[in-house]
Design a protein around this motif. Sequence first.
Motif, PDB file in Angstrom:
ATOM      1  N   GLY A   1       0.838  -1.165  -0.054  1.00  0.00           N
ATOM      2  CA  GLY A   1      -0.110  -0.038  -0.053  1.00  0.00           C
ATOM      3  C   GLY A   1       0.712   1.120  -0.146  1.00  0.00           C
ATOM      4  N   ARG A   2       0.269   2.514  -0.211  1.00  0.00           N
ATOM      5  CA  ARG A   2       1.034   3.612  -0.150  1.00  0.00           C
ATOM      6  C   ARG A   2       0.360   4.847   0.216  1.00  0.00           C
ATOM      7  NH1 ARG A   2      -1.834   7.051  -3.169  1.00  0.00           N
ATOM      8  NH2 ARG A   2      -1.750   6.451  -5.503  1.00  0.00           N
ATOM      9  N   PHE A   3       1.091   5.782   0.766  1.00  0.00           N
ATOM     10  CA  PHE A   3       0.660   7.105   1.052  1.00  0.00           C
ATOM     11  C   PHE A   3       1.354   8.363   0.361  1.00  0.00           C
ATOM     12  CE2 PHE A   3       1.112  10.919   4.131  1.00  0.00           C
ATOM     13  CZ  PHE A   3      -0.202  11.511   3.640  1.00  0.00           C
ATOM     14  N   ALA A   4       0.734   8.994  -0.539  1.00  0.00           N
ATOM     15  CA  ALA A   4       1.444   9.923  -1.509  1.00  0.00           C
ATOM     16  C   ALA A   4       1.032  11.218  -1.244  1.00  0.00           C
ATOM     17  CB  ALA A   4       0.896   9.332  -2.930  1.00  0.00           C
ATOM     18  N   PRO A   5       1.860  11.874  -0.245  1.00  0.00           N
ATOM     19  CA  PRO A   5       1.563  13.156  -0.014  1.00  0.00           C
ATOM     20  C   PRO A   5       2.150  14.166  -1.124  1.00  0.00           C
ATOM     21  CG  PRO A   5       3.082  12.583   1.531  1.00  0.00           C
ATOM     22  CD  PRO A   5       2.670  11.365   0.754  1.00  0.00           C
ATOM     23  N   SER A   6       1.681  15.501  -1.233  1.00  0.00           N
ATOM     24  CA  SER A   6       2.322  16.580  -1.886  1.00  0.00           C
ATOM     25  C   SER A   6       2.891  17.426  -1.028  1.00  0.00           C
ATOM     26  CB  SER A   6       1.263  17.165  -2.952  1.00  0.00           C
ATOM     27  OG  SER A   6       0.341  16.340  -3.761  1.00  0.00           O
ATOM     28  N   PRO A   7       4.169  17.798  -1.095  1.00  0.00           N
ATOM     29  CA  PRO A   7       4.768  18.775  -0.256  1.00  0.00           C
ATOM     30  C   PRO A   7       4.306  20.007  -0.201  1.00  0.00           C
ATOM     31  CG  PRO A   7       6.334  18.040  -1.644  1.00  0.00           C
ATOM     32  CD  PRO A   7       4.923  17.189  -2.117  1.00  0.00           C
TER      33      PRO A   7
ATOM     34  N   MET B   1       6.699  10.771  -2.153  1.00  0.00           N
ATOM     35  CA  MET B   1       6.704  12.446  -2.100  1.00  0.00           C
ATOM     36  C   MET B   1       6.189  12.766  -3.529  1.00  0.00           C
ATOM     37  SD  MET B   1       6.406  14.366   0.240  1.00  0.00           S
ATOM     38  CE  MET B   1       7.187  13.510   1.773  1.00  0.00           C
ATOM     39  N   GLU B   2       5.087  13.231  -3.767  1.00  0.00           N
ATOM     40  CA  GLU B   2       4.446  13.736  -4.935  1.00  0.00           C
ATOM     41  C   GLU B   2       4.877  15.113  -5.317  1.00  0.00           C
ATOM     42  OE1 GLU B   2       0.659  12.346  -5.758  1.00  0.00           O
ATOM     43  OE2 GLU B   2       1.735  10.203  -6.237  1.00  0.00           O
ATOM     44  N   ASP B   3       6.095  15.174  -5.502  1.00  0.00           N
ATOM     45  CA  ASP B   3       6.656  16.913  -5.557  1.00  0.00           C
ATOM     46  C   ASP B   3       7.120  17.050  -6.970  1.00  0.00           C
ATOM     47  OD1 ASP B   3       8.678  15.050  -6.048  1.00  0.00           O
ATOM     48  OD2 ASP B   3      10.202  15.892  -4.962  1.00  0.00           O
TER      49      ASP B   3
ATOM     50  N   THR C   1       1.857  15.284 -15.898  1.00  0.00           N
ATOM     51  CA  THR C   1       0.839  15.452 -14.853  1.00  0.00           C
ATOM     52  C   THR C   1       0.617  14.332 -13.800  1.00  0.00           C
ATOM     53  OG1 THR C   1      -0.845  14.582 -16.159  1.00  0.00           O
ATOM     54  CG2 THR C   1      -0.711  16.682 -16.535  1.00  0.00           C
ATOM     55  N   TYR C   2       0.072  14.847 -12.815  1.00  0.00           N
ATOM     56  CA  TYR C   2      -0.301  13.948 -11.835  1.00  0.00           C
ATOM     57  C   TYR C   2      -0.895  12.391 -12.373  1.00  0.00           C
ATOM     58  CZ  TYR C   2      -3.414  11.662  -8.423  1.00  0.00           C
ATOM     59  OH  TYR C   2      -4.052  10.648  -7.790  1.00  0.00           O
ATOM     60  N   GLN C   3      -1.838  12.568 -13.287  1.00  0.00           N
ATOM     61  CA  GLN C   3      -2.525  11.294 -13.671  1.00  0.00           C
ATOM     62  C   GLN C   3      -1.510  10.449 -14.427  1.00  0.00           C
ATOM     63  OE1 GLN C   3      -5.453  10.996 -12.918  1.00  0.00           O
ATOM     64  NE2 GLN C   3      -6.433  13.028 -12.754  1.00  0.00           N
TER      65      GLN C   3
ATOM     66  N   ALA D   1       1.932  10.247 -13.729  1.00  0.00           N
ATOM     67  CA  ALA D   1       2.989   9.921 -12.766  1.00  0.00           C
ATOM     68  C   ALA D   1       2.480   8.932 -11.737  1.00  0.00           C
ATOM     69  CB  ALA D   1       3.533  11.292 -12.206  1.00  0.00           C
ATOM     70  N   VAL D   2       1.256   9.140 -11.587  1.00  0.00           N
ATOM     71  CA  VAL D   2       0.754   8.322 -10.375  1.00  0.00           C
ATOM     72  C   VAL D   2       0.453   6.828 -10.893  1.00  0.00           C
ATOM     73  CG1 VAL D   2      -1.849   8.648 -10.668  1.00  0.00           C
ATOM     74  CG2 VAL D   2      -0.833   8.192  -8.579  1.00  0.00           C
ATOM     75  N   VAL D   3       0.111   6.675 -12.204  1.00  0.00           N
ATOM     76  CA  VAL D   3       0.005   5.264 -13.016  1.00  0.00           C
ATOM     77  C   VAL D   3       1.440   4.804 -13.126  1.00  0.00           C
ATOM     78  CG1 VAL D   3      -0.568   4.501 -14.846  1.00  0.00           C
ATOM     79  CG2 VAL D   3      -2.182   5.903 -13.819  1.00  0.00           C
TER      80      VAL D   3
ATOM     81  N   VAL E   1      -5.047   3.491  -1.443  1.00  0.00           N
ATOM     82  CA  VAL E   1      -5.964   3.773  -0.456  1.00  0.00           C
ATOM     83  C   VAL E   1      -5.799   5.023  -0.412  1.00  0.00           C
ATOM     84  CG1 VAL E   1      -6.524   3.636   2.105  1.00  0.00           C
ATOM     85  CG2 VAL E   1      -5.880   1.599   1.017  1.00  0.00           C
ATOM     86  N   ARG E   2      -6.581   6.163  -0.422  1.00  0.00           N
ATOM     87  CA  ARG E   2      -6.509   7.717  -0.469  1.00  0.00           C
ATOM     88  C   ARG E   2      -7.898   8.218  -0.335  1.00  0.00           C
ATOM     89  NH1 ARG E   2      -4.853   7.615  -7.041  1.00  0.00           N
ATOM     90  NH2 ARG E   2      -6.977   6.851  -7.739  1.00  0.00           N
ATOM     91  N   GLY E   3      -7.803   9.566  -0.356  1.00  0.00           N
ATOM     92  CA  GLY E   3      -8.997  10.263  -0.151  1.00  0.00           C
ATOM     93  C   GLY E   3     -10.126  10.202  -1.281  1.00  0.00           C
TER      94      GLY E   3
ATOM     95  N   ASP F   1     -11.828  12.497  -2.564  1.00  0.00           N
ATOM     96  CA  ASP F   1     -11.702  13.477  -3.536  1.00  0.00           C
ATOM     97  C   ASP F   1     -10.883  13.061  -4.701  1.00  0.00           C
ATOM     98  OD1 ASP F   1      -9.308  13.141  -2.167  1.00  0.00           O
ATOM     99  OD2 ASP F   1      -8.360  15.076  -2.390  1.00  0.00           O
ATOM    100  N   LEU F   2     -10.428  11.868  -4.970  1.00  0.00           N
ATOM    101  CA  LEU F   2      -9.446  11.306  -6.069  1.00  0.00           C
ATOM    102  C   LEU F   2     -10.219   9.998  -6.892  1.00  0.00           C
ATOM    103  CD1 LEU F   2      -5.973  11.556  -4.348  1.00  0.00           C
ATOM    104  CD2 LEU F   2      -7.070  12.696  -6.541  1.00  0.00           C
ATOM    105  N   LEU F   3     -11.729   9.977  -6.292  1.00  0.00           N
ATOM    106  CA  LEU F   3     -12.423   8.639  -6.705  1.00  0.00           C
ATOM    107  C   LEU F   3     -12.710   9.014  -8.245  1.00  0.00           C
ATOM    108  CD1 LEU F   3     -15.684   7.984  -4.566  1.00  0.00           C
ATOM    109  CD2 LEU F   3     -14.074   6.334  -5.758  1.00  0.00           C
TER     110      LEU F   3
HETATM  111  N1  GLU Z   1      -0.492  13.626  -3.930  1.00  0.00           N
HETATM  112  C1  GLU Z   1      -1.994  13.533  -3.804  1.00  0.00           C
HETATM  113  C2  GLU Z   1      -2.621  14.295  -2.589  1.00  0.00           C
HETATM  114  O1  GLU Z   1      -1.649  14.903  -1.669  1.00  0.00           O
HETATM  115  C3  GLU Z   1      -2.409  12.126  -3.388  1.00  0.00           C
HETATM  116  C4  GLU Z   1      -2.386  11.185  -4.765  1.00  0.00           C
HETATM  117  C5  GLU Z   1      -3.061   9.739  -4.571  1.00  0.00           C
HETATM  118  O2  GLU Z   1      -2.932   9.406  -3.486  1.00  0.00           O
HETATM  119  O3  GLU Z   1      -3.008   9.195  -5.541  1.00  0.00           O
HETATM  120  O4  GLU Z   1      -3.706  14.826  -2.776  1.00  0.00           O
END
Ligand code: GLU
Length: 291
Positions: free
Chosen positions: A5-11, A41-43, A169-171, A173-175, A187-189, A191-193
Amino acid sequence: MRGRGRFAPSPTGQLHFGSLVAAVGSWLRAKSLGHDWLVRMEDLDRTREVPGSAADILSTLAAFGLQSDLPVIQQSGRNERYQQALQQLRDAGHVYACHCSRSDLAEFNGVHPAACVRSGSTEGAPAAWRARVGSAQIRFHDAVFGDIEQNLGEQVGDFVLRRSDGLHTYQLAVVVDDAEQGISEVVRGADLLDSTPRQIFLQRLLGLPTPEYLHLPLVLDEDGRKLSKQLRARPVDAGDPLPALRDALRHLGQHVPLLASPAATLCAALQRFDHRAIPAIKRANVAMQDD
Ligand code: GLU
């Protein structure tokens, strides 16, 4: 291979409560399945980065007893990988260069149709690269929100993979990153559904596996708006983590007594973790949305 699993915050600032919920929720889910938990780290967008916030987020996570099982990767160092993925899509004819601006697309509600709408001259202007979605209909099952379906052509339109300023873009890079890191469940918020169908679409074009998905309930403020940095959501207090940890667990439907330390509390929460208790809160039900 062991699941991940992962957590991917943006700094883009300090860790706020909504991000803590995503961190705790993704950690509990990964650990309950016997998976590793990774922080990425999604920077990618250096212009939005707040200097020092990446390190600050990591030390705040540590104060909550959350530590990545593998070294943290930074998207800013992975441009070449995103470039390769874009090239693969170009070679297969799935993307095209586009000069349409936001205002060109205003009359289409921002949904780019199958052909560009830009009327003026574009000579010499740098182009963005868009994925051609056609009439793709994407369905997936979310472990909290159930069956989700989206028609990309109607609801999203051809979407940008590389902006005209050269930023991937995020779309995209995340893939690339989820696949390369072997993430078995995202697993994430919530808002990304709405982004998930685009990501599944790209996974299919690139021949990458599709992970499982579990979206966590949105955190709303007292007025029913999503908490965000724009609304200056208060950072969580790394010096006194237990109250915020208790609130995050409650928000996830997990009722656990507070123990002496965050690590002990997380351990107790893990023993009782039940993803079926996570509530499916998806939308801020007020007109004013900040994103
Ligand atoms: N970096 C995104 C954020 O901080 C999360 C992206 C993801 O979990 O796919 O909202």
